[in-house]
Design a protein around this motif. Structure first.
Motif, PDB file in Angstrom:
ATOM      1  N   ASN A   1       0.857  -1.176   0.000  1.00 15.83           N
ATOM      2  CA  ASN A   1       0.000   0.000   0.000  1.00 15.83           C
ATOM      3  C   ASN A   1       0.900   1.234   0.000  1.00 15.83           C
ATOM      4  O   ASN A   1       1.662   1.443   0.935  1.00 15.83           O
ATOM      5  N   PHE A   2       0.810   2.057  -1.030  1.00 10.72           N
ATOM      6  CA  PHE A   2       1.762   3.150  -1.222  1.00 10.72           C
ATOM      7  C   PHE A   2       1.114   4.519  -0.990  1.00 10.72           C
ATOM      8  O   PHE A   2       0.018   4.788  -1.472  1.00 10.72           O
ATOM      9  N   VAL A   3       1.832   5.370  -0.229  1.00 11.72           N
ATOM     10  CA  VAL A   3       1.424   6.760  -0.037  1.00 11.72           C
ATOM     11  C   VAL A   3       2.665   7.641  -0.150  1.00 11.72           C
ATOM     12  O   VAL A   3       3.692   7.351   0.468  1.00 11.72           O
ATOM     13  N   ASN A   4       2.562   8.710  -0.932  1.00 12.14           N
ATOM     14  CA  ASN A   4       3.668   9.650  -1.101  1.00 12.14           C
ATOM     15  C   ASN A   4       3.314  10.979  -0.437  1.00 12.14           C
ATOM     16  O   ASN A   4       2.191  11.190   0.007  1.00 12.14           O
ATOM     17  N   ASN A   5       4.283  11.872  -0.375  1.00 12.43           N
ATOM     18  CA  ASN A   5       4.111  13.210   0.199  1.00 12.43           C
ATOM     19  C   ASN A   5       3.679  13.163   1.666  1.00 12.43           C
ATOM     20  O   ASN A   5       2.812  13.939   2.089  1.00 12.43           O
ATOM     21  N   ILE A   6       4.265  12.241   2.422  1.00 10.22           N
ATOM     22  CA  ILE A   6       3.939  12.145   3.840  1.00 10.22           C
ATOM     23  C   ILE A   6       4.736  13.202   4.616  1.00 10.22           C
ATOM     24  O   ILE A   6       5.963  13.209   4.577  1.00 10.22           O
ATOM     25  N   PRO A   7       4.076  14.108   5.323  1.00 12.76           N
ATOM     26  CA  PRO A   7       4.815  15.045   6.172  1.00 12.76           C
ATOM     27  C   PRO A   7       5.242  14.350   7.457  1.00 12.76           C
ATOM     28  O   PRO A   7       4.446  13.716   8.129  1.00 12.76           O
ATOM     29  N   TYR A   8       6.519  14.457   7.790  1.00 16.05           N
ATOM     30  CA  TYR A   8       7.041  13.734   8.944  1.00 16.05           C
ATOM     31  C   TYR A   8       7.551  14.659  10.042  1.00 16.05           C
ATOM     32  O   TYR A   8       8.000  14.197  11.084  1.00 16.05           O
ATOM     33  N   GLU A   9       7.486  15.974   9.826  1.00 19.09           N
ATOM     34  CA  GLU A   9       8.127  16.921  10.741  1.00 19.09           C
ATOM     35  C   GLU A   9       7.572  16.851  12.154  1.00 19.09           C
ATOM     36  O   GLU A   9       8.282  17.125  13.126  1.00 19.09           O
ATOM     37  N   ASN A  10       6.303  16.499  12.310  1.00 19.30           N
ATOM     38  CA  ASN A  10       5.675  16.505  13.628  1.00 19.30           C
ATOM     39  C   ASN A  10       5.255  15.125  14.102  1.00 19.30           C
ATOM     40  O   ASN A  10       4.448  14.997  15.017  1.00 19.30           O
ATOM     41  N   SER A  11       5.814  14.073  13.487  1.00 15.29           N
ATOM     42  CA  SER A  11       5.428  12.714  13.859  1.00 15.29           C
ATOM     43  C   SER A  11       6.171  12.212  15.093  1.00 15.29           C
ATOM     44  O   SER A  11       5.644  11.391  15.844  1.00 15.29           O
ATOM     45  N   PHE A  12       7.398  12.695  15.313  1.00 15.48           N
ATOM     46  CA  PHE A  12       8.255  12.156  16.368  1.00 15.48           C
ATOM     47  C   PHE A  12       8.294  13.084  17.577  1.00 15.48           C
ATOM     48  O   PHE A  12       8.029  14.279  17.478  1.00 15.48           O
ATOM     49  N   VAL A  13       8.660  12.505  18.719  1.00 13.53           N
ATOM     50  CA  VAL A  13       8.836  13.317  19.924  1.00 13.53           C
ATOM     51  C   VAL A  13       9.837  14.427  19.649  1.00 13.53           C
ATOM     52  O   VAL A  13       9.659  15.572  20.056  1.00 13.53           O
ATOM     53  N   GLY A  14      10.925  14.111  18.927  1.00 13.20           N
ATOM     54  CA  GLY A  14      11.832  15.123  18.413  1.00 13.20           C
ATOM     55  C   GLY A  14      12.917  15.544  19.375  1.00 13.20           C
ATOM     56  O   GLY A  14      13.340  14.780  20.249  1.00 13.20           O
ATOM     57  N   PHE A  15      13.402  16.777  19.223  1.00 14.53           N
ATOM     58  CA  PHE A  15      14.509  17.285  20.023  1.00 14.53           C
ATOM     59  C   PHE A  15      14.140  17.359  21.498  1.00 14.53           C
ATOM     60  O   PHE A  15      13.025  17.729  21.862  1.00 14.53           O
ATOM     61  N   ILE A  16      15.127  17.000  22.339  1.00 11.21           N
ATOM     62  CA  ILE A  16      14.943  16.959  23.784  1.00 11.21           C
ATOM     63  C   ILE A  16      15.630  18.168  24.415  1.00 11.21           C
ATOM     64  O   ILE A  16      16.798  18.459  24.126  1.00 11.21           O
ATOM     65  N   PHE A  17      14.903  18.856  25.292  1.00  9.84           N
ATOM     66  CA  PHE A  17      15.416  20.068  25.933  1.00  9.84           C
ATOM     67  C   PHE A  17      15.494  19.913  27.449  1.00  9.84           C
ATOM     68  O   PHE A  17      15.569  20.898  28.169  1.00  9.84           O
ATOM     69  N   GLN A  18      15.477  18.650  27.908  1.00  6.92           N
ATOM     70  CA  GLN A  18      15.684  18.350  29.324  1.00  6.92           C
ATOM     71  C   GLN A  18      16.829  17.352  29.435  1.00  6.92           C
ATOM     72  O   GLN A  18      17.162  16.659  28.476  1.00  6.92           O
ATOM     73  N   ASP A  19      17.431  17.269  30.620  1.00  7.73           N
ATOM     74  CA  ASP A  19      18.493  16.280  30.829  1.00  7.73           C
ATOM     75  C   ASP A  19      17.958  14.874  30.633  1.00  7.73           C
ATOM     76  O   ASP A  19      16.887  14.530  31.150  1.00  7.73           O
ATOM     77  N   ASP A  20      18.692  14.081  29.877  1.00  2.00           N
ATOM     78  CA  ASP A  20      18.386  12.662  29.757  1.00  2.00           C
ATOM     79  C   ASP A  20      18.855  11.978  31.035  1.00  2.00           C
ATOM     80  O   ASP A  20      20.000  12.166  31.465  1.00  2.00           O
ATOM     81  N   THR A  21      17.986  11.198  31.641  1.00  2.00           N
ATOM     82  CA  THR A  21      18.289  10.621  32.957  1.00  2.00           C
ATOM     83  C   THR A  21      19.402   9.579  32.915  1.00  2.00           C
ATOM     84  O   THR A  21      19.965   9.233  33.954  1.00  2.00           O
ATOM     85  N   SER A  22      19.745   9.064  31.725  1.00  2.00           N
ATOM     86  CA  SER A  22      20.776   8.026  31.621  1.00  2.00           C
ATOM     87  C   SER A  22      22.053   8.505  30.947  1.00  2.00           C
ATOM     88  O   SER A  22      23.083   7.851  31.048  1.00  2.00           O
ATOM     89  N   ASN A  23      21.997   9.626  30.244  1.00  2.00           N
ATOM     90  CA  ASN A  23      23.175  10.101  29.527  1.00  2.00           C
ATOM     91  C   ASN A  23      23.965  11.083  30.380  1.00  2.00           C
ATOM     92  O   ASN A  23      23.431  12.107  30.804  1.00  2.00           O
ATOM     93  N   PRO A  24      25.255  10.787  30.635  1.00  2.42           N
ATOM     94  CA  PRO A  24      26.051  11.644  31.513  1.00  2.42           C
ATOM     95  C   PRO A  24      26.625  12.874  30.816  1.00  2.42           C
ATOM     96  O   PRO A  24      27.245  13.721  31.468  1.00  2.42           O
TER      97      PRO A  24
ATOM     98  N   TYR B   1      28.464   8.032  25.207  1.00  2.00           N
ATOM     99  CA  TYR B   1      27.766   8.830  24.198  1.00  2.00           C
ATOM    100  C   TYR B   1      26.464   8.154  23.760  1.00  2.00           C
ATOM    101  O   TYR B   1      25.526   8.809  23.329  1.00  2.00           O
ATOM    102  N   MET B   2      26.403   6.826  23.895  1.00  3.23           N
ATOM    103  CA  MET B   2      25.269   6.053  23.380  1.00  3.23           C
ATOM    104  C   MET B   2      24.261   5.660  24.458  1.00  3.23           C
ATOM    105  O   MET B   2      23.345   4.895  24.187  1.00  3.23           O
ATOM    106  N   LYS B   3      24.421   6.154  25.683  1.00  5.85           N
ATOM    107  CA  LYS B   3      23.506   5.784  26.766  1.00  5.85           C
ATOM    108  C   LYS B   3      22.347   6.777  26.841  1.00  5.85           C
ATOM    109  O   LYS B   3      22.563   7.977  27.013  1.00  5.85           O
TER     110      LYS B   3
END
Length: 265
Positions: free
Chosen positions: A61-84, A100-102
């Motif tokens: 099943n094919f669909v084109n022109n899908i806008p994806y800019e607002n689909s994801f949680v995106g950029f994080i502006f708080q401290d990640d609890t696991s990344n030092p 770097y990967m935690k």
């Protein structure tokens, strides 16, 4: 090649570019963004047309022109609890070490930061400086990638053909766990669409494909994120309420389906 459930964002001039690989089979849902098209340089039964529609044996099943800019949680502006390393989600210089990967969930990564605060073409590629955590989990409000896949259908299994030389069942098992000898020196694995084996549950062969006599995760979404929270039986989770695969004489039998109680943030 067999490809199931694909989402392609703008990463080049083309979504698919085919040369010398024949007999593609694309199935499930295929989503392109930004008026992407395909480039077919050569090949026989490549499985798709230049405009993205299926061809040959493909049945997606094919669909084109899908806008994806607002689909994801995106950029994080708080401290990640696991990344030092991050400071409210931001890091000035890429650190070449394991810390770097935690992250506090498996769908996070450091990404080039777009000062507009949205996911655009500017963020693609590995960042070397001015990196910010990006969360690839889906939002609850996403209408494009969340709940796009239907309940698994045991009457339509996928067949994964295993590379290598084999003349017996034991040869196939030595190549890839769970593969069966299909004759003519070919090994294969019949597995369920829209599902994946639950790894680490001490049940099944741990190859990741959902096969008979295994516990599997129903995958309703397009992409890696398939929900979060507590695992429950899939028949208790809206909107699909997918039932288990019963005992049968077919290629797939006795599969228990589970799903996450939360889908999206």
């Amino acid at each position: 090649m067999i490809l199931e459930n694909i989402g392609i964002f703008r990463a080049s001039n083309y979504a698919f570019e085919n040369s010398s690989v024949n007999n593609h089979y694309l199935t499930g849902n295929v989503r392109f963004s930004g008026s992407l098209s395909n480039n077919i340089l050569s090949g026989t039964n490549v499985g798709f047309l230049v405009n993205g529609l299926p061809a040959g044996s493909s049945d997606y099943n094919f669909v084109n022109n899908i806008p994806y800019e607002n689909s994801f949680v995106g950029f994080i502006f708080q401290d990640d609890t696991s990344n030092p390393n991050d400071n409210s989600g931001f890091i000035t210089t890429y650190l070449r070490n394991a810390s770097y990967m935690k992250f506090q969930n498996t769908y996070r990564s450091f990404t080039n930061y777009d000062s507009l605060g949205v996911f655009t073409d500017n963020v693609k590629g590995i960042c070397s400086n001015n990196c910010r955590i990006f969360d690839w989990s889906l939002k609850k409000s996403d209408p494009y990638f969340k709940n796009t896949n239907v309940c698994p259908d045991s009457s339509r299994p996928l067949l994964h053909t295993v590379g290598g030389v084999a003349t017996s069942e034991s040869d196939c098992q030595n190549l890839v766990r769970g593969s069966k000898y299909l004759g003519s020196n070919v090994c294969g694995i019949y597995h369920l669409r829209n599902a994946r084996e639950i790894i680490g549950d001490a049940k099944g062969n741990e190859n990741g494909l959902c096969e008979s006599n295994e516990d599997c995760l129903f995958t309703p979404n397009l992409g890696a994120y398939q929900g979060h929270g507590i695992l429950r039986k899939a028949n208790s989770i809206a909107p699909y309420h997918c039932g288990d695969i019963p005992k049968s004489e077919g290629n797939l039998s006795q599969i228990r389906l589970f799903g996450f109680e939360e889908n999206g943030y």
